[in-house]
Design an enzyme around this catalytic site. Sequence first.
Site, PDB file in Angstrom:
ATOM      1  N   HIS A 124      -8.486   9.363  -4.991  1.00 31.77           N
ATOM      2  CA  HIS A 124      -9.255   9.391  -6.242  1.00 31.77           C
ATOM      3  C   HIS A 124      -8.598   8.560  -7.348  1.00 31.77           C
ATOM      4  CE1 HIS A 124      -7.156  13.407  -7.671  1.00 31.77           C
ATOM      5  NE2 HIS A 124      -6.333  12.389  -7.680  1.00 31.77           N
ATOM      6  N   GLY A 143       8.086   2.985   0.249  1.00 30.90           N
ATOM      7  CA  GLY A 143       7.207   1.869   0.591  1.00 30.90           C
ATOM      8  C   GLY A 143       5.881   1.929  -0.119  1.00 30.90           C
ATOM      9  N   ASP A 144       5.087   0.906   0.086  1.00 29.31           N
ATOM     10  CA  ASP A 144       3.787   0.737  -0.558  1.00 29.31           C
ATOM     11  C   ASP A 144       2.699   0.994   0.473  1.00 29.31           C
ATOM     12  OD1 ASP A 144       1.527  -0.006  -1.914  1.00 29.31           O
ATOM     13  OD2 ASP A 144       2.155  -2.074  -2.296  1.00 29.31           O
ATOM     14  N   PHE A 145       1.962   2.090   0.317  1.00 31.82           N
ATOM     15  CA  PHE A 145       0.932   2.421   1.310  1.00 31.82           C
ATOM     16  C   PHE A 145      -0.254   1.472   1.249  1.00 31.82           C
ATOM     17  CE2 PHE A 145       0.521   5.755  -2.115  1.00 31.82           C
ATOM     18  CZ  PHE A 145      -0.558   5.194  -2.780  1.00 31.82           C
ATOM     19  N   ASP A 153       6.353   7.154  -0.325  1.00 36.09           N
ATOM     20  CA  ASP A 153       5.972   6.922  -1.719  1.00 36.09           C
ATOM     21  C   ASP A 153       6.982   5.938  -2.301  1.00 36.09           C
ATOM     22  OD1 ASP A 153       4.769   7.214  -4.312  1.00 36.09           O
ATOM     23  OD2 ASP A 153       4.163   9.237  -3.752  1.00 36.09           O
TER      24      ASP A 153
END
Length: 348
Positions: free
Chosen positions: A250, A230-232, A204
């Site tokens: 969602h 990090g950036d998923f 995250d």
Amino acid sequence: MQPRTPPDTVAESFSQLLFGALTFRAYAAAVRLGIPDAVGDTSHRADELAAVLGADEHRLRRLLRALVALGVLRHTDDGRFALTAAGAGLRADDPTGTRGLVAFFGHPLMWRTFGALERSVREGTPAFTAVTGHGFFEYFAEDPSFAQSYHEGLHWGTEMTAPLIGMSRDWSDSRRIHDIGGGDGALLTALLAAHPHAHGIVQDSAEALEGLPANIRRHGVDGRCSAVPGDFLTEVPAGGDTYLLKNVLHEWGDDDCVRILGNCRTAMAEGARVLIVATLLPEPGPADGDQEAFTYAVLSDLLLMSASHGERTLAEYERLCAAAGLRITRVSPVPHLPNDNVIEAVAA
């Protein structure tokens, strides 16, 4: 022709709607003012609380009176105010974490967002973006206190559901669990504590991960859980056999969801699976089954639609997974939570 609803029933329904909204606002004001923590284990006069909280005594007294009517406070024999058992659940030190959820959904910005629902429907954009000019997560950099309120609310929501998610399936074949968008690791650390054979990673933002060390210590999983900032949307850690996405998809549109799922598909070890924990919307048509569960699902969808994207049907998740090279093999209801499901997908 259907008979018209009697006027007294219409008035009663309207009162329930109006006062239902005001009830939550009273709860939110109590939490955000700090009333439950200020009252604590003792009792206080209204003027004492006003001095502690820096509030107007006359208006605070009126709010306190309403909180008595709602069962949050009680009057003592000498006219002071004390917490009820329900009110104690709104304290910061209460383990249920109700306070965190009330504080976030009662945040003034969230109420401005809910108030822009009509605009969202007219313009086809999230109400939050219309109100702030930013995407939901982009806004965190503009207002760190709002971001903190979100993470605290999310933590306690996950704390309450983590044991039930653990009961939803057999985890014996999960040895490397990667919790993508897992915040402070409330879910993963609980799962690792219950399954000593497993290790895990939480991915995250750096800000969301700040609470992870405390959860690792609390659950006694030091050495078996680590953080990967990090950036998923760009990539996820490779080599896991179980990729968790709890209430992540969602919050994103279809293209981003396919990107997230595709990143998981690329990173998965052979024979691995993706577990999507989500509320499933009913397919279009008349409500079938549990009316309460149906109502929860569609209102949850409106709430999320206001902020970001919204809930999806199983058919919609099947299409997203297929576009990312995955296929759904199982849907398991989360015990005692009729609206929550664990959707399991493997490489197509």
